[in-house]
Design an enzyme around this catalytic site. Structure first.
Site, PDB file in Angstrom:
ATOM      1  N   ASP A   1     -27.450  -7.942  -3.993  1.00 10.64           N
ATOM      2  CA  ASP A   1     -28.405  -7.087  -3.308  1.00 10.64           C
ATOM      3  C   ASP A   1     -27.748  -5.738  -3.045  1.00 10.64           C
ATOM      4  OD1 ASP A   1     -30.701  -6.371  -2.125  1.00 10.64           O
ATOM      5  OD2 ASP A   1     -30.493  -7.635  -0.354  1.00 10.64           O
TER       6      ASP A   1
ATOM      7  N   ASP B   1       0.829  -1.207   0.000  1.00  7.75           N
ATOM      8  CA  ASP B   1       0.000   0.000   0.000  1.00  7.75           C
ATOM      9  C   ASP B   1       0.867   1.263   0.000  1.00  7.75           C
ATOM     10  OD1 ASP B   1      -2.039  -1.740   0.104  1.00  7.75           O
ATOM     11  OD2 ASP B   1      -2.651  -1.293   2.174  1.00  7.75           O
TER      12      ASP B   1
ATOM     13  N   LYS C   1     -35.867 -15.779  -7.138  1.00  6.90           N
ATOM     14  CA  LYS C   1     -35.575 -15.175  -5.837  1.00  6.90           C
ATOM     15  C   LYS C   1     -35.356 -16.249  -4.771  1.00  6.90           C
ATOM     16  CE  LYS C   1     -35.616 -11.228  -5.417  1.00  6.90           C
ATOM     17  NZ  LYS C   1     -36.424 -10.031  -5.414  1.00  6.90           N
TER      18      LYS C   1
ATOM     19  N   CYS D   1     -29.689 -10.947  38.345  1.00  8.09           N
ATOM     20  CA  CYS D   1     -29.591 -12.048  37.385  1.00  8.09           C
ATOM     21  C   CYS D   1     -30.878 -12.874  37.406  1.00  8.09           C
ATOM     22  CB  CYS D   1     -28.402 -12.930  37.745  1.00  8.09           C
ATOM     23  SG  CYS D   1     -28.349 -14.446  36.785  1.00  8.09           S
TER      24      CYS D   1
ATOM     25  N   LYS E   1     -27.742 -12.662  -8.173  1.00  4.92           N
ATOM     26  CA  LYS E   1     -28.351 -11.335  -8.191  1.00  4.92           C
ATOM     27  C   LYS E   1     -27.896 -10.622  -6.922  1.00  4.92           C
ATOM     28  CE  LYS E   1     -32.746  -9.079  -9.000  1.00  4.92           C
ATOM     29  NZ  LYS E   1     -32.572  -8.093  -7.949  1.00  4.92           N
TER      30      LYS E   1
ATOM     31  N   TYR F   1       1.938   2.212  -3.422  1.00  5.03           N
ATOM     32  CA  TYR F   1       0.806   2.767  -4.183  1.00  5.03           C
ATOM     33  C   TYR F   1       0.604   4.235  -3.776  1.00  5.03           C
ATOM     34  CZ  TYR F   1      -3.832   3.226  -6.273  1.00  5.03           C
ATOM     35  OH  TYR F   1      -4.894   3.645  -7.021  1.00  5.03           O
TER      36      TYR F   1
ATOM     37  N   LEU G   1     -36.559  -6.726 -13.698  1.00  2.00           N
ATOM     38  CA  LEU G   1     -36.618  -8.153 -14.023  1.00  2.00           C
ATOM     39  C   LEU G   1     -37.890  -8.754 -13.470  1.00  2.00           C
ATOM     40  CD1 LEU G   1     -32.993  -9.231 -13.065  1.00  2.00           C
ATOM     41  CD2 LEU G   1     -33.995  -9.427 -15.325  1.00  2.00           C
TER      42      LEU G   1
ATOM     43  N   GLU H   1     -26.205 -16.138 -13.119  1.00  2.00           N
ATOM     44  CA  GLU H   1     -25.326 -15.335 -12.256  1.00  2.00           C
ATOM     45  C   GLU H   1     -26.081 -14.935 -10.991  1.00  2.00           C
ATOM     46  OE1 GLU H   1     -24.627 -11.359 -14.258  1.00  2.00           O
ATOM     47  OE2 GLU H   1     -25.861 -12.364 -15.739  1.00  2.00           O
TER      48      GLU H   1
ATOM     49  N   CYS I   1     -29.939 -16.410  39.126  1.00  2.83           N
ATOM     50  CA  CYS I   1     -29.454 -16.617  40.500  1.00  2.83           C
ATOM     51  C   CYS I   1     -29.666 -15.397  41.398  1.00  2.83           C
ATOM     52  CB  CYS I   1     -27.981 -17.006  40.496  1.00  2.83           C
ATOM     53  SG  CYS I   1     -26.890 -15.659  40.013  1.00  2.83           S
TER      54      CYS I   1
ATOM     55  N   CYS J   1     -23.906 -11.020  34.960  1.00  6.40           N
ATOM     56  CA  CYS J   1     -24.289 -11.517  36.282  1.00  6.40           C
ATOM     57  C   CYS J   1     -23.007 -11.641  37.088  1.00  6.40           C
ATOM     58  CB  CYS J   1     -24.963 -12.882  36.113  1.00  6.40           C
ATOM     59  SG  CYS J   1     -24.865 -13.918  37.579  1.00  6.40           S
TER      60      CYS J   1
ATOM     61  N   CYS K   1     -23.879 -19.202  39.912  1.00  7.49           N
ATOM     62  CA  CYS K   1     -25.053 -19.029  39.043  1.00  7.49           C
ATOM     63  C   CYS K   1     -25.279 -20.297  38.214  1.00  7.49           C
ATOM     64  CB  CYS K   1     -24.819 -17.823  38.127  1.00  7.49           C
ATOM     65  SG  CYS K   1     -26.119 -17.637  36.889  1.00  7.49           S
TER      66      CYS K   1
ATOM     67  N   TYR L   1     -22.972  -6.287 -14.928  1.00 10.44           N
ATOM     68  CA  TYR L   1     -23.779  -7.420 -15.376  1.00 10.44           C
ATOM     69  C   TYR L   1     -24.439  -7.241 -16.745  1.00 10.44           C
ATOM     70  CZ  TYR L   1     -27.701  -4.921 -13.105  1.00 10.44           C
ATOM     71  OH  TYR L   1     -28.620  -3.990 -12.707  1.00 10.44           O
TER      72      TYR L   1
END
Ligand code: 5U1
Length: 678
Positions: free
Chosen positions: A124, A39, A321, A415, A122, A42, A89, A120, A418, A433, A439, A232
């Site tokens: 989201d 990095d 889907k 708690c 889809k 770069y 679609l 392929e 206990c 707790c 406990c 796509y």
């Protein structure tokens, strides 16, 4: 004299060289996931280019890699009219609906033979259009209503996987590339962690985070978000030739520098589409991005042309889907669970709802802050999300559906198991707790953990049995397990003589273990499998661990001050030492380990990946053996992987390893390698 003329030729040539170098390394990093320079190098090249552009402003072209850092904020987004409508679609929710789609396509084309489809995932995310004129990115726009969207050119310029200038020279004069802009899950987790650490509100899901990141008027904010774009399809094309198939076009887009989904595949017929859906359903949880379905497209573009469109969707494509991962339901109650380390976790009891392919009745609410963040009340209508194996989550409250009798949620100060006081250390989000092993809830969880698969692996000791053993006071600590008799176990609900003797035999077998498993089984806070392995390799014995201190612990790989504190604290406790002694007296044992510093281990510094099925050992055994030799075992392949062990059925991980030129072994080679290090 034009301003361009005032730039010395050497400066212009150097800037052009730097741009080419930066574009090349950018593509290696963001598209091929195969960085070849550090990095720092770069950044050095980028700074040099920025200096030159500062000195000679005409060099600052819109396709300069320096433009990726963001531009001055806008007041509003301009409207961007699409040169060609962006279609949506049609959806299919079952195999039958996919078969119907194929029938319609076949009939319309009047074909007897099978149709080839491109399949392929889809993604989201947010659909976007990019226009390139003479190979240079001219405009980026959101889909909007399909006719016009918002001009987000400044923002898309900051996305590393979007080329600012197309690679190669055989691209059309005018090219519109369409695709999905999204946040990888890993980037989303990192962003949310940073938001939480800064006391800010985390994002609900990667899609919302991507949309929020893209709709920033200040593109330097977008630049700070790890967005990606997967291409796509193409829209307008002028002055150039495209391939004759969809997969061919996407191969061209990849050559011009775009990221194309790794799982794109052509199949010979509709059955291939159905199998592809099954395959991707299996892979879905392991992907680093959210997908909500599969897109099938007739692969031959001339057939696509013949099929044309109906309303706003093409006749040649359909989205199959997956079951929805978010649904609405009602919060009926909130209960508080006590974990192994005393952590109190609020759990939402829900009106049963079908989401992510299963019926969900409970969802985690994480902690007190989360209840506050959601502004949640009992009887609220909530959005529940279940993605893959992840525990269902309440993601938001549907504010306008709150009934008048909705009730506030009171976080307990005692708690629930206990009655000991609940404590919350300042700066920590988790309330605990204070009862420790007094406990019963903590005891139950500690014993379940001790017997779990990655710990002593006691076959047949399920949660319900542990709960009865603790409730009947037959077991207080893990050491008591080894004193249980067949009669005591047979007396438990849903147990009989045979299952009881099987359990006693399993306990007997679990006594022969390994030091890393034993350390993990003790349930020391923040000590997972990998840390237990490092501690075992470094110290070699329990005695050495008993005698160490926080400073020496921090010499272990991956052990920082927090973990060192928890480990030292655990071994300093007389009651913990007593349980360990009792376990050893009960016959729990392990082979000796020669302590070695991490760097002396044969696979030190290496990251291995296991994929496909292994026949002579389980994946967890193989993982354990590799870790004993100092390797880290990761779930996904990257340019940093050292070796991939691929058994039968290996899929995308093997392909990626081959693309990246990473060493690949089969099971026999792994066995030989392990033998060589015995
Ligand atoms: N993978 C993929 N997603 N997606 C979304 N392909 C694809 N194609 C689309 C859309 C809206 O539309 C086609 C009609 C180009």
């Amino acid at each position: 004299m034009s301003s361009a003329d005032s730039v010395p030729a050497e400066a212009a040539a150097e800037a052009s060289r730097l741009r080419d170098q930066l574009n090349h390394h950018n593509h290696l990093y963001y598209v091929l996931d195969d960085p070849q320079i550090p990095d720092g190098e770069y950044d050095r090249l980028l700074r040099r280019l920025q200096d030159l552009e500062g000195q000679y402003p005409p060099l600052k072209t819109p396709d300069s890699p320096s433009q990726r850092v963001g531009a001055p904020p806008l007041d509003v987004f301009q409207q961007a009219r699409h040169l060609m409508p962006m279609l949506s679609l049609d959806n299919a929710f079952s195999d039958d609906e996919v078969l119907d789609f194929n029938r319609r396509v076949t009939e319309r084309l009047n074909r007897d033979g099978a149709i080839e489809y491109a399949c392929e995932p889809k993604l989201d995310g947010i659909a976007a259009s990019l226009i390139y004129r003479d190979g240079v990115l001219e405009r980026g726009a959101t889909r909007g209503d399909g006719t016009s969207g918002e001009d987000i050119t400044q923002n898309v310029r900051t996305i590393g996987s979007i080329p600012l200038r197309l690679m190669g020279s055989d691209h059309p004069q005018l090219l519109e590339v369409r695709g999905e802009i999204y946040l990888p899950r890993s980037g989303f987790e990192a962003m949310n962690k940073a938001a939480r650490d800064a006391g800010e509100k985390p994002f609900v899901n990667p899609r919302n985070a991507a949309a929020g990141s893209l709709r920033q008027l200040d593109s330097t904010i977008t630049a700070s978000r790890p967005l990606e774009m997967c291409a796509y399809s193409v829209g307008v094309v002028e002055g150039g030739e495209l391939a004759e198939t969809h997969t061919g076009v996407l191969a061209q887009l990849a050559q011009w520098g775009f990221l194309v989904n790794e799982h794109l595949q052509a199949v010979g017929d509709i059955d291939g589409c159905l199998s592809y859906y099954e395959k991707l359903s299996q892979l879905r949880d392991g992907l680093d991005y959210d997908i909500d379905g599969i897109v099938y497209k007739v692969n031959d573009l001339s057939l696509q042309n013949r099929l044309g469109f109906v309303a706003r969707a093409p006749r040649w494509a359909i989205a199959r889907k997956f079951p929805a991962q978010e649904e609405m339901t009602q919060l009926m109650d909130v209960e508080f669970q006590v974990g192994r380390t005393g952590s109190i976790t609020p759990v939402a009891r829900l009106q049963p709802v079908f989401v992510g392919g299963v019926t969900v009745t409970n969802a985690t609410l994480h902690n007190r802050d989360e209840i506050k963040r959601l502004g949640l009340k009992v009887l609220d209508t909530v959005v529940v999300r279940r993605a893959g194996d992840v525990i269902p989550q309440v993601v938001s409250v549907v504010a306008d559906r709150r009934p008048d009798d909705a009730q506030d949620i009171a976080f307990p100060d005692k708690c629930p198991a206990c009655d000991s006081p609940v404590e919350q250390i300042e700066g920590e989000v988790v309330a605990r707790c204070s009862g420790g092993l007094v406990c019963p809830a903590q005891r139950k969880e500690a014993i379940k953990h001790f017997a779990s698969r990655k710990a002593l692996d006691v076959d047949g000791l399920g949660d319900k049995i542990v709960e009865q053993l603790v409730d009947r006071d037959l077991v207080q600590t893990p050491a008591d397990l080894f004193a249980l008799t067949v009669e005591q176990i047979a007396d438990l609900e849903r147990m009989a003589e045979k299952s009881a003797s099987n359990l006693v035999a399993a306990l007997e077998k679990s006594r022969d273990t390994t030091l890393p498993r034993f350390l993990y089984a003790l349930g020391i806070r923040e000590v997972g499998e990998a840390t237990a392995q490092s501690l075992a390799n470094h110290f070699g014995s329990l005695d050495a661990l008993f005698q160490t201190d926080e400073e020496a612990l921090q010499e272990v790989d991956d052990v920082g001050p927090v973990v060192a504190h928890f480990v030292a604290d655990f071994f300093a406790s007389p009651s913990n030492r007593q349980v360990i002694e009792q376990l050893q007296q009960a016959g729990v044992n392990w082979p000796a380990i020669t302590p070695r510093s991490e760097s002396e281990l044969p696979l030190a510094g290496q990251t291995w990946v296991l994929t496909g099925t292994l026949e002579s050992m389980s994946r967890s055994e193989a993982k354990e053996k590799l870790q004993q030799l100092g390797a880290k075992v990761a779930g996904s392949v990257s340019a940093k992987s050292s070796c991939v062990v691929a058994g039968p059925g290996a899929g995308s991980k093997l392909t990626k390893a081959q693309q990246l030129g990473i060493e690949v072994m089969d099971e026999q080679q792994l066995i030989d390698m392990l033998k060589g290090h015995q």
